[in-house]
Enzyme design. Structure first.
Site, PDB file in Angstrom:
ATOM      1  N   ARG A  21      39.483 -18.079  56.067  1.00 45.17           N
ATOM      2  CA  ARG A  21      38.301 -17.234  55.851  1.00 45.17           C
ATOM      3  C   ARG A  21      37.384 -17.840  54.803  1.00 45.17           C
ATOM      4  O   ARG A  21      36.157 -17.724  54.894  1.00 45.17           O
ATOM      5  CB  ARG A  21      38.750 -15.822  55.454  1.00 45.17           C
ATOM      6  CG  ARG A  21      39.328 -15.053  56.666  1.00 45.17           C
ATOM      7  CD  ARG A  21      40.197 -13.879  56.225  1.00 45.17           C
ATOM      8  NE  ARG A  21      40.619 -13.024  57.324  1.00 45.17           N
ATOM      9  CZ  ARG A  21      41.634 -13.289  58.162  1.00 45.17           C
ATOM     10  NH1 ARG A  21      42.331 -14.415  58.037  1.00 45.17           N
ATOM     11  NH2 ARG A  21      41.951 -12.446  59.115  1.00 45.17           N
ATOM     12  N   ARG A 116      47.994 -18.311  74.681  1.00 47.64           N
ATOM     13  CA  ARG A 116      47.953 -17.062  73.908  1.00 47.64           C
ATOM     14  C   ARG A 116      46.831 -16.147  74.407  1.00 47.64           C
ATOM     15  O   ARG A 116      45.801 -16.614  74.876  1.00 47.64           O
ATOM     16  CB  ARG A 116      47.807 -17.382  72.413  1.00 47.64           C
ATOM     17  CG  ARG A 116      49.043 -18.140  71.925  1.00 47.64           C
ATOM     18  CD  ARG A 116      48.997 -18.430  70.476  1.00 47.64           C
ATOM     19  NE  ARG A 116      49.077 -17.218  69.676  1.00 47.64           N
ATOM     20  CZ  ARG A 116      48.963 -17.186  68.357  1.00 47.64           C
ATOM     21  NH1 ARG A 116      48.763 -18.321  67.702  1.00 47.64           N
ATOM     22  NH2 ARG A 116      49.054 -16.061  67.702  1.00 47.64           N
ATOM     23  N   SER A 161      45.642  -5.929  64.763  1.00 50.34           N
ATOM     24  CA  SER A 161      45.523  -7.382  64.651  1.00 50.34           C
ATOM     25  C   SER A 161      44.319  -7.731  63.799  1.00 50.34           C
ATOM     26  O   SER A 161      43.183  -7.380  64.124  1.00 50.34           O
ATOM     27  CB  SER A 161      45.354  -8.001  66.049  1.00 50.34           C
ATOM     28  OG  SER A 161      44.771  -9.280  65.935  1.00 50.34           O
ATOM     29  N   ASP A 310      54.651 -11.970  60.397  1.00 47.72           N
ATOM     30  CA  ASP A 310      54.947 -13.410  60.392  1.00 47.72           C
ATOM     31  C   ASP A 310      56.285 -13.726  59.712  1.00 47.72           C
ATOM     32  O   ASP A 310      56.773 -14.860  59.787  1.00 47.72           O
ATOM     33  CB  ASP A 310      53.825 -14.185  59.677  1.00 47.72           C
ATOM     34  CG  ASP A 310      52.534 -14.172  60.487  1.00 47.72           C
ATOM     35  OD1 ASP A 310      52.568 -13.857  61.689  1.00 47.72           O
ATOM     36  OD2 ASP A 310      51.470 -14.461  59.898  1.00 47.72           O
ATOM     37  N   LYS A 337      52.992 -14.873  69.610  1.00 46.21           N
ATOM     38  CA  LYS A 337      52.636 -15.733  68.470  1.00 46.21           C
ATOM     39  C   LYS A 337      52.656 -17.200  68.933  1.00 46.21           C
ATOM     40  O   LYS A 337      52.631 -17.467  70.130  1.00 46.21           O
ATOM     41  CB  LYS A 337      53.605 -15.483  67.319  1.00 46.21           C
ATOM     42  CG  LYS A 337      53.480 -14.071  66.725  1.00 46.21           C
ATOM     43  CD  LYS A 337      52.132 -13.877  66.066  1.00 46.21           C
ATOM     44  CE  LYS A 337      51.949 -12.463  65.558  1.00 46.21           C
ATOM     45  NZ  LYS A 337      50.582 -12.240  65.067  1.00 46.21           N
TER      46      LYS A 337
HETATM   47  C1  S3P Z   1      46.340 -13.604  60.948  1.00 42.37           C
HETATM   48  C2  S3P Z   1      46.681 -12.433  61.566  1.00 42.37           C
HETATM   49  C3  S3P Z   1      47.984 -12.218  62.220  1.00 42.37           C
HETATM   50  C4  S3P Z   1      49.010 -13.238  61.772  1.00 42.37           C
HETATM   51  C5  S3P Z   1      48.463 -14.628  61.792  1.00 42.37           C
HETATM   52  C6  S3P Z   1      47.277 -14.736  60.849  1.00 42.37           C
HETATM   53  C7  S3P Z   1      45.007 -13.721  60.322  1.00 42.37           C
HETATM   54  O1  S3P Z   1      47.812 -12.339  63.617  1.00 42.37           O
HETATM   55  O2  S3P Z   1      50.159 -13.144  62.585  1.00 42.37           O
HETATM   56  O3  S3P Z   1      49.464 -15.551  61.395  1.00 42.37           O
HETATM   57  O4  S3P Z   1      44.770 -14.671  59.547  1.00 42.37           O
HETATM   58  O5  S3P Z   1      44.158 -12.865  60.582  1.00 42.37           O
HETATM   59  P1  S3P Z   1      47.339 -11.103  64.538  1.00 42.37           P
HETATM   60  O6  S3P Z   1      45.938 -10.784  64.193  1.00 42.37           O
HETATM   61  O7  S3P Z   1      47.499 -11.589  65.933  1.00 42.37           O
HETATM   62  O8  S3P Z   1      48.276  -9.974  64.198  1.00 42.37           O
END
Ligand code: S3P
Length: 424
Positions: A21, A116, A161, A310, A337
C-alpha cells in the site's frame, strides 16, 4: 533427541500488506514519499515493477524507498502487460486503480495467480461501470481493463477480504460519487488507515468504509511496522521448542491482524508485550515469547478468522504439538490462497505422522501424535507452507526437505538467516 532451543532477538521484516500500500498510495500522491523498513520481498517488488512500468520513478535501496508520486492522474499507459508475480494484493488492489485510468491495461501473474478467483473484484468493479474482463473468461487473470467513467456504489461484499475492499475503495477515488464497502466482518484495515494519512476522505465504522472521490493525496513519510504474519513462525517455534526464549521486535499489532496472538495465548502460550507504541498510525510492540506446553483450541468465527487467515498454516503446526483436538473452521478462504492451504497443510503434516482431517472450511487436528521427519514437503511454491513446515521439522529437531525453499522470498527473504541466528 537433542532439540536446539531458539534464543535471542530478531526484528522481523516489514509488513507485506502495508509495504504494498505504501508504494501504491505514494505513486498516486503529489511529491516524494519516503518509506523505511519496506519489505523487499518478491511480492512487493512486483508492485514496484508495475508502477515503474506506469512511469513512476521509484528508488529502492535495501529497505529504504523513495517514490516520486505524480498525483491521482499521473500514471502513464504501460507498454506491456503488468506482471504481479505471485501477489494477489498487487493484482486486486492495482485493478481498482487501473479501472479509473484514462488508458487501457492488462494485468496477470504467475501460474498460481492465474488460478485465483478474480470475479470477486470483477463483479463490484463492473457495478461501478468499470470495463474489466477476464481474458480467458474463466474469472481469473489475465485481466484486461479499458477506460470508463466510474460511478460510486454501495457494495455488500460477500467475503471479508481486504483485497476486495481495497480494490473497490481505490476505484472509488476515480468515481463520480462516494463509494461504500460493507463487509460481513472487518478485514485488515491498512488501506483505510494509510489512505486517510495521505489525505483521502475516508470514514470507517464497524464493517463499513466509505471514500469520497477525487482526493488530493500528498506525499508522506512511512515507517513500515514488522509483519505479524512473519513473526508468527518465530512465535510458534519459541512456544514449541523447549528452553526457547525469543524477543521479536517491532511487530505490527493491528487488531485486524492479531488473531494469532489471541489463539496462541488461549493455547497456553507465554507471550508478553513490551514497548507498545504507534508507528505510522499502526500499533506496534515487541513480543517476548517463551516455550510453553500448548493445549488444543477451537478456532473459528467470522470475526476471528480474518484476523489470522494467513497464520493458519503455522497454527496447524502448533496444534499438532498441543494436547487435545484442535478444530479450525470458517476458514474456507484458505482454499483460494497462493495454494489450497487446507489440502497442503493436511498433506504435509500427515506425511510427518500427524493426524489431521481436512474439512470443507478448515481442519481437525488430533494433537500430541509422535511426528517424524518428512520425506519431502510439497510447497506448491507457497511461502507460508514452506515456512510452517520448516518450523514443524525444527520442533522435532529435524530439517524437513522443501521442494522449493526459494518461495520464502515472497514475504520473508531472510527467513532462513533469522532462524539460524536464533539457533546459535
Ligand atoms: C491481504 C489480504 C488478505 C491476505 C493477504 C494480504 C492484503 O487476503 O490473506 O495475504 O494485503 O490486503 P484477502 O483479501 O483475500 O483476505
Amino acid at each position: 533427541m537433542n532439540i536446539k532451543p531458539l534464543r535471542g532477538e530478531i526484528v522481523v521484516p516489514g509488513d507485506k500488506s502495508i509495504s504494498h500500500r505504501s508504494i501504491m498510495f505514494s505513486a498516486l500522491a503529489e511529491g516524494t514519499s519516503e518509506i523505511t523498513d519496506f519489505l523487499s520481498g518478491a511480492d512487493c517488488l512486483s508492485t514496484i515493477d508495475c508502477f515503474r512500468r506506469m512511469g513512476i520513478d521509484i528508488n529502492l535501496e535495501q529497505n529504504h524507498v523513495l517514490v516520486h508520486g505524480n498525483g491521482l492522474d499521473g500514471l502513464k499507459a504501460p507498454n506491456q502487460i503488468l506482471d504481479a508475480g505471485n501477489s494477489g494484493t498487487t493484482v486486486r488492489l492495482l485493478s481498482g486503480i487501473l479501472a479509473g485510468q484514462q488508458f487501457a491495461s492488462q494485468i496477470t501473474g504467475d501460474a498460481s495467480i492465474q488460478k485465483r478467483p478474480m470475479n470477486r473484484i470483477i463483479e463490484p468493479l463492473s457495478k461501478m461501470h468499470a470495463a474489466i474482463q477476464s481474458d480467458r473468461a474463466n474469472g481469473c487473470a489475465p485481466l484486461s481493463i479499458s477506460p470508463s467513467q466510474l460511478r460510486g456504489i454501495t457494495y455488500h461484499s460477500p467475503v471479508a477480504s481486504a483485497q476486495v475492499k481495497s480494490c473497490v475503495l481505490l476505484a472509488g477515488m476515480y468515481a463520480n460519487s462516494p463509494t461504500t464497502v460493507i463487509e460481513p466482518a472487518l478485514s485488515r484495515n491498512h488501506t483505510e488507515l494509510m489512505l486517510s494519512g495521505f489525505g483521502a476522505e475516508i470514514t470507517s465504522h464497524n464493517f463499513t468504509a466509505t471514500i469520497n472521490p477525487r482526493p488530493k493525496l500528498h506525499a508522506m513519510k512511512i515507517q513500515v511496522p514488522g509483519d505479524i504474519s512473519s513473526a508468527a513462525y518465530f512465535i510458534a517455534a519459541a512456544l514449541l521448542i523447549p528452553n526457547s526464549e525469543v524477543l521479536i521486535k517491532n511487530v505490527g499489532l493491528n487488531p485486524t491482524r492479531d488473531g494469532i496472538i489471541k489463539v496462541a495465548q488461549s493455547m497456553n502460550g507465554d507471550i508478553r508485550f513490551q514497548n507498545k507504541r504507534i508507528v505510522s498510525g499502526e500499533p506496534v510492540c515487541d513480543l517476548l515469547v517463551k516455550h510453553s506446553n500448548l493445549k488444543a483450541a477451537n478456532i473459528g468465527g467470522t470475526d476471528l478468522i480474518p484476523t489470522l487467515i494467513d497464520e493458519i498454516p503455522i497454527i496447524a503446526v502448533m496444534a499438532c504439538f498441543a494436547q487435545g483436538t484442535t478444530v479450525i473452521k470458517d476458514a474456507q478462504e484458505l482454499k483460494v490462497k497462493e495454494s489450497n492451504r487446507i489440502d497442503a497443510m493436511c498433506l504435509n503434516l500427515n506425511r510427518m505422522g500427524a493426524q489431521i482431517t481436512p474439512t470443507d472450511d478448515g481442519m481437525i487436528i488430533e494433537g500430541g501424535k509422535p511426528l517424524h521427519a518428512s520425506s519431502l514437503v510439497t510447497t506448491h511454491n507457497d511461502h507460508r507452507t514452506a515456512m510452517a513446515m520448516t518450523i514443524a521439522g525444527l520442533a522435532i529437531g529435524t530439517k524437513n526437505p522443501l521442494d522449493n525453499s526459494d518461495c520464502v522470498f515472497v514475504s520473508y527473504p531472510n527467513f532462513f538467516d533469522d532462524l539460524h541466528q536464533l539457533l546459535q
